[in-house]
Design an enzyme around this catalytic site. Structure first.
Site, PDB file in Angstrom:
ATOM      1  N   CYS A  47       0.836  -1.205   0.000  1.00 33.64           N
ATOM      2  CA  CYS A  47       0.000   0.000   0.000  1.00 33.64           C
ATOM      3  C   CYS A  47       0.880   1.269   0.000  1.00 33.64           C
ATOM      4  CB  CYS A  47      -0.928   0.113   1.206  1.00 33.64           C
ATOM      5  SG  CYS A  47      -2.009  -1.281   1.422  1.00 33.64           S
ATOM      6  N   ARG A  89       3.389   0.086  -5.105  1.00 35.04           N
ATOM      7  CA  ARG A  89       3.286  -0.578  -3.799  1.00 35.04           C
ATOM      8  C   ARG A  89       1.994  -1.381  -3.652  1.00 35.04           C
ATOM      9  NH1 ARG A  89       6.843   1.536  -0.094  1.00 35.04           N
ATOM     10  NH2 ARG A  89       5.574   0.625   1.539  1.00 35.04           N
ATOM     11  N   TRP A  97      -2.946  -2.583  -1.587  1.00 34.47           N
ATOM     12  CA  TRP A  97      -2.682  -4.002  -1.884  1.00 34.47           C
ATOM     13  C   TRP A  97      -3.420  -4.752  -0.796  1.00 34.47           C
ATOM     14  CZ3 TRP A  97      -0.697  -8.576  -0.015  1.00 34.47           C
ATOM     15  CH2 TRP A  97      -0.302  -9.524  -0.966  1.00 34.47           C
ATOM     16  N   ASN A 103      -1.496   1.377   6.146  1.00 33.63           N
ATOM     17  CA  ASN A 103      -0.650   0.391   5.470  1.00 33.63           C
ATOM     18  C   ASN A 103      -0.163  -0.596   6.517  1.00 33.63           C
ATOM     19  OD1 ASN A 103       1.241  -0.984   3.917  1.00 33.63           O
ATOM     20  ND2 ASN A 103       2.819   0.579   4.210  1.00 33.63           N
ATOM     21  N   GLY A 104      -0.302  -1.900   6.240  1.00 27.10           N
ATOM     22  CA  GLY A 104       0.157  -2.904   7.204  1.00 27.10           C
ATOM     23  C   GLY A 104      -1.019  -3.678   7.760  1.00 27.10           C
ATOM     24  N   GLU A 130      16.415 -16.047 -12.850  1.00 22.41           N
ATOM     25  CA  GLU A 130      15.860 -14.696 -12.950  1.00 22.41           C
ATOM     26  C   GLU A 130      15.034 -14.541 -14.233  1.00 22.41           C
ATOM     27  OE1 GLU A 130      15.332 -12.414 -11.054  1.00 22.41           O
ATOM     28  OE2 GLU A 130      15.153 -10.568 -12.183  1.00 22.41           O
ATOM     29  N   LYS A 184      11.111 -13.501 -14.301  1.00 18.72           N
ATOM     30  CA  LYS A 184      10.605 -12.325 -15.030  1.00 18.72           C
ATOM     31  C   LYS A 184       9.438 -12.728 -15.930  1.00 18.72           C
ATOM     32  CE  LYS A 184      11.904  -9.555 -13.296  1.00 18.72           C
ATOM     33  NZ  LYS A 184      12.808  -9.471 -12.224  1.00 18.72           N
ATOM     34  N   GLU A 206       6.359 -13.504 -13.915  1.00 17.95           N
ATOM     35  CA  GLU A 206       5.889 -12.309 -13.232  1.00 17.95           C
ATOM     36  C   GLU A 206       5.135 -11.351 -14.154  1.00 17.95           C
ATOM     37  OE1 GLU A 206       9.297 -10.155 -11.803  1.00 17.95           O
ATOM     38  OE2 GLU A 206       8.199  -9.316 -10.121  1.00 17.95           O
ATOM     39  N   HIS A 241      17.266 -34.982 -13.951  1.00 10.90           N
ATOM     40  CA  HIS A 241      16.765 -35.461 -12.653  1.00 10.90           C
ATOM     41  C   HIS A 241      15.262 -35.216 -12.502  1.00 10.90           C
ATOM     42  CE1 HIS A 241      20.816 -36.376 -11.407  1.00 10.90           C
ATOM     43  NE2 HIS A 241      21.165 -35.239 -11.983  1.00 10.90           N
ATOM     44  N   LYS A 301       5.592  -4.065  -5.262  1.00  7.54           N
ATOM     45  CA  LYS A 301       7.048  -3.965  -5.320  1.00  7.54           C
ATOM     46  C   LYS A 301       7.721  -4.217  -3.974  1.00  7.54           C
ATOM     47  CE  LYS A 301      10.642  -1.588  -7.673  1.00  7.54           C
ATOM     48  NZ  LYS A 301      10.859  -2.690  -8.606  1.00  7.54           N
TER      49      LYS A 301
HETATM   50  O1  M6R Z   1      12.789  -5.504  -2.056  1.00  9.10           O
HETATM   51  P1  M6R Z   1      13.321  -6.869  -2.226  1.00  9.10           P
HETATM   52  O2  M6R Z   1      14.540  -6.897  -3.069  1.00  9.10           O
HETATM   53  O3  M6R Z   1      13.551  -7.581  -0.932  1.00  9.10           O
HETATM   54  O4  M6R Z   1      12.207  -7.676  -2.980  1.00  9.10           O
HETATM   55  C1  M6R Z   1      12.253  -9.068  -3.074  1.00  9.10           C
HETATM   56  C2  M6R Z   1      11.230  -9.592  -4.040  1.00  9.10           C
HETATM   57  O5  M6R Z   1       9.939  -9.307  -3.588  1.00  9.10           O
HETATM   58  C3  M6R Z   1      11.406  -9.009  -5.432  1.00  9.10           C
HETATM   59  O6  M6R Z   1      12.686  -9.209  -5.909  1.00  9.10           O
HETATM   60  C4  M6R Z   1      10.401  -9.624  -6.408  1.00  9.10           C
HETATM   61  O7  M6R Z   1      10.723 -10.956  -6.634  1.00  9.10           O
HETATM   62  C5  M6R Z   1      10.381  -8.787  -7.680  1.00  9.10           C
HETATM   63  N1  M6R Z   1       9.043  -8.483  -8.035  1.00  9.10           N
HETATM   64  C6  M6R Z   1      11.061  -9.420  -8.812  1.00  9.10           C
HETATM   65  O8  M6R Z   1      10.934  -8.736 -10.004  1.00  9.10           O
END
Ligand code: M6R
Length: 625
Positions: free
Chosen positions: A2, A27, A77, A101-102, A494, A498, A501, A517, A620
């Site tokens: 949030c 956020r 969120w 927030n929280g 990674e 991506k 995501e 495996h 994020k």
């Molecule tokens: O702020 P952080 O680096 O701790 O975030 C960790 C993950 O939430 C973050 O890397 C997430 O996987 C991203 N959305 C990847 O693109």
């Protein structure tokens, strides 16, 4: 998660709130809303969905808000309650209006008490309940600030509240307790709150990073800070940020993610320059920061992280063990926090988090500190929780990253960990043979070259063309495997993350050696295997894995050295790495592989029509467990 903004001052508040929320939408973006004073009454406009819906409501609204100078806003969120308009913030309880927030952990208990006292909450949220507590205190005759303070002491949990009341126009009160809240004085008079600096840069660059347990008030007098427990005034200094509002714009790119992919050469250089002292001729000479001292003194290194940051940490293990000969354990923070790892006072725990707010990573730092184990945070955000809770901090200098998918913060993390590796390697160089020492010197020279090599690679336009072409050909695959070995393995992970995501396609990253495996059973003509096989010691082995999946019908997209015609001939689709990479140490190949997998995912997501910058269900900073 949030995003919150609050303002009192001389600027038109609604525009200011919307602008702040736009920069905080990363956020959380399942609903949004603003509340603002109009002739002594607080008006609320809110909606499920994106902030743009609220902007539309405001544009169509007959409510006159141009003269309004005090208000709060929120982008959500969802945790408690579905992402509906009813559950969207701000929430009104009588004359009290708030954003949150929280999580209120004793939410059930508070709700029960509130119902027993005859109140009827309208939403399913935990947030709204707080409004009843404040209302009750104000009805007993307390002012807004004291009511918020007393109410806050009745709830448990890590959260931020920002509250105003029709009984006190021109005052906004905020509490920071765990989740972030920053504030600033407006040079034109008044003050501003936001969840992070991105949300208030358009007002001031002199930012006060409120501490856990701070109660703050903004009014025409500006910002005042108090102790949440005692209510006594406390002093907090502002930090002048070198970020600019322009950095928060797309600058002609279709998406923030694309802009941020293209910014990587400069964010790599900025991070290098921010960390390394280059005038003394010593390779990887890190300034004498407390964080570096703590890491140097450690017998073993544990890096904890989540998501993309965990991939960066994994690569750091390969680098540090190769170059600095230090044992490194890399672990998901969510696992590490609940087990009983072998760590002690001679270990160091590094929490790696671009946002500096990730709940699991912070939990590890807190637990370690409580046990007396030294901790270091590595983050992109000054004043973030990790930067204040770890014993010491190292900042990367990626600049603001708005796209939810981490791109330039990932490579900036890699750069930070790389220079740390080099620094530790130099430190331990007495233990190295001469050729290793020369190798470190050479590596440093090549690290400096990398941003330039990448800038040429990205600007030449061939990579963009090749990734578009591959995306068009492969977008309908049933699934993707990304395979790599050695330094390429974390980039395979990674690449797969991506794609999941932002394109919502099933994808997995594997170390090439793992295919046999189990995962190879998945391979058929509808699967694409992205093979990361630069010219390194693992190339032959990776090519064997390529042959195995090709024999089972998979479509192959190869990513390899520009001169590797043999590899190219084995692939159905091909993307060449930057020319000249073969002259660079293979430790640095991941920096070149990364933009390729990022752009590939971006192009596929575009073809799928997803919301690239705000993928579904994500935020994020993951500030809840
Ligand atoms: O702020 P952080 O680096 O701790 O975030 C960790 C993950 O939430 C973050 O890397 C997430 O996987 C991203 N959305 C990847 O693109």
């Amino acid at each position: 998660m949030c995003g919150i903004v609050g303002y009192v001052g001389n600027r038109p508040v609604v525009d200011l709130l919307i602008q702040g929320l736009r920069h905080l939408e990363y956020r959380g973006y399942d609903s949004a809303g603003v509340a603002f004073f109009r002739d002594g009454i607080i008006e609320i406009e809110k909606s499920e969905g994106r902030l743009v819906h609220v902007e539309k409501l405001l544009a169509e609204s007959s409510k006159v808000f141009q003269g309004s100078k005090c208000g709060i806003g929120h982008t959500r969120w969802a945790t408690h309650g579905k992402p509906t308009t009813q559950n969207a913030h701000p929430h009104r309880t009588g004359h009290v209006v708030l954003v949150h927030n929280g999580i209120i952990e004793n939410y059930q208990e508070v709700r029960k008490q509130i119902l027993e006292r005859g109140h009827r909450p309208l939403s399913e949220t935990d947030s709204e309940l707080f409004g009843f507590l404040v209302l009750e205190e104000m009805n007993r005759g307390l002012g807004l600030r004291e009511s918020v303070r007393k109410s806050f002491l009745k709830i448990r949990g890590s959260c931020t509240m920002v509250v105003m009341s029709e009984k006190e126009p021109g005052v906004v009160v905020g509490v920071r307790n765990g989740t972030p809240l920053v504030a600033a004085n407006d040079p034109l008079g008044g003050g501003v709150f936001a969840s992070d600096a991105q949300g208030l840069l358009h007002v001031s660059k002199n930012v006060v990073f409120l501490e856990h347990g701070d109660l703050a008030e903004i009014s025409e007098k500006g910002l005042e800070v108090f102790d949440l427990k005692t209510g006594k005034t406390i002093q907090r200094n502002a930090t002048l940020l070198d970020w600019s509002v322009e950095q928060l714009d797309k600058q002609g790119h279709a998406h923030y993610m694309l802009k941020e992919i293209y910014e990587q050469p400069s964010s790599l250089m900025d991070t290098l320059n921010a960390l390394v002292e280059r005038s003394n001729g010593i390779p990887f000479s890190l300034a004498h920061q407390p964080a570096v001292k703590l890491i140097e003194n450690a017998r073993d290194i544990h890096i904890v992280a989540c998501g993309t940051s965990w991939h960066a940490a994994l690569l750091a293990k390969y680098w540090m063990e190769k170059w600095a000969r230090i044992p490194v354990n890399v672990e998901l923070a969510s696992e590490f926090r609940y087990r009983d790892p072998v760590v002690g006072k001679s270990s160091i725990i590094i929490g790696l988090a671009q946002s500096g707010e990730t709940a699991d990573t912070l939990a590890v730092i807190r637990k370690a500190r409580a046990a007396g184990i030294p901790t270091v945070g590595i983050t992109n955000i000054r004043g973030s929780t990790i930067s204040r809770e770890a014993d010491a901090v190292l900042y990367m200098a990626a600049g603001p990253e708005v796209g939810v998918a981490a791109t330039k913060t990932f490579t900036a993390q890699l750069m930070t960990l790389l220079v740390l590796t080099g620094h530790l390697a130099v430190k331990n160089s007495q233990a190295h043979p001469d050729d290793q020492v020369q190798g470190i010197q050479k590596l440093f020279e090549q690290v400096i070259q990398m941003p330039h090599l990448l800038a040429d690679y990205l600007e030449a336009g061939k990579l963009a063309k090749d990734t578009k072409k591959a995306a068009r050909a492969l977008k309908d695959s049933r699934g993707f495997f990304f395979i790599g070995r050695g330094f390429s393995f974390p980039i395979a992970l990674e690449g797969a993350l991506k794609l999941k995501e932002i394109a919502y396609i099933h994808a997995e990253g594997y170390a090439g050696g793992e295919l046999k495996h189990g995962p190879i059973a998945m391979i058929d003509q509808e699967m694409t295997v992205v093979v990361l096989a630069p010219l390194d010691i693992w190339r032959e082995k990776t090519v064997s894995n390529l042959e195995e999946v090709k024999a089972r019908g998979a479509r192959i997209l190869g990513i390899g050295d520009a001169s590797d015609l043999v590899l190219q001939s084995l692939c159905d689709h091909w993307i060449a790495l930057p020319p000249g990479l073969d002259k660079i140490d293979s430790s640095l190949f991941p920096l070149a592989l990364t933009p390729v997998v990022q752009l590939l995912s971006y192009e596929i997501a575009l073809l799928k029509g997803t919301d690239v910058d705000k993928p579904r269900n994500l935020a994020k900073s993951v500030t809840v467990e």
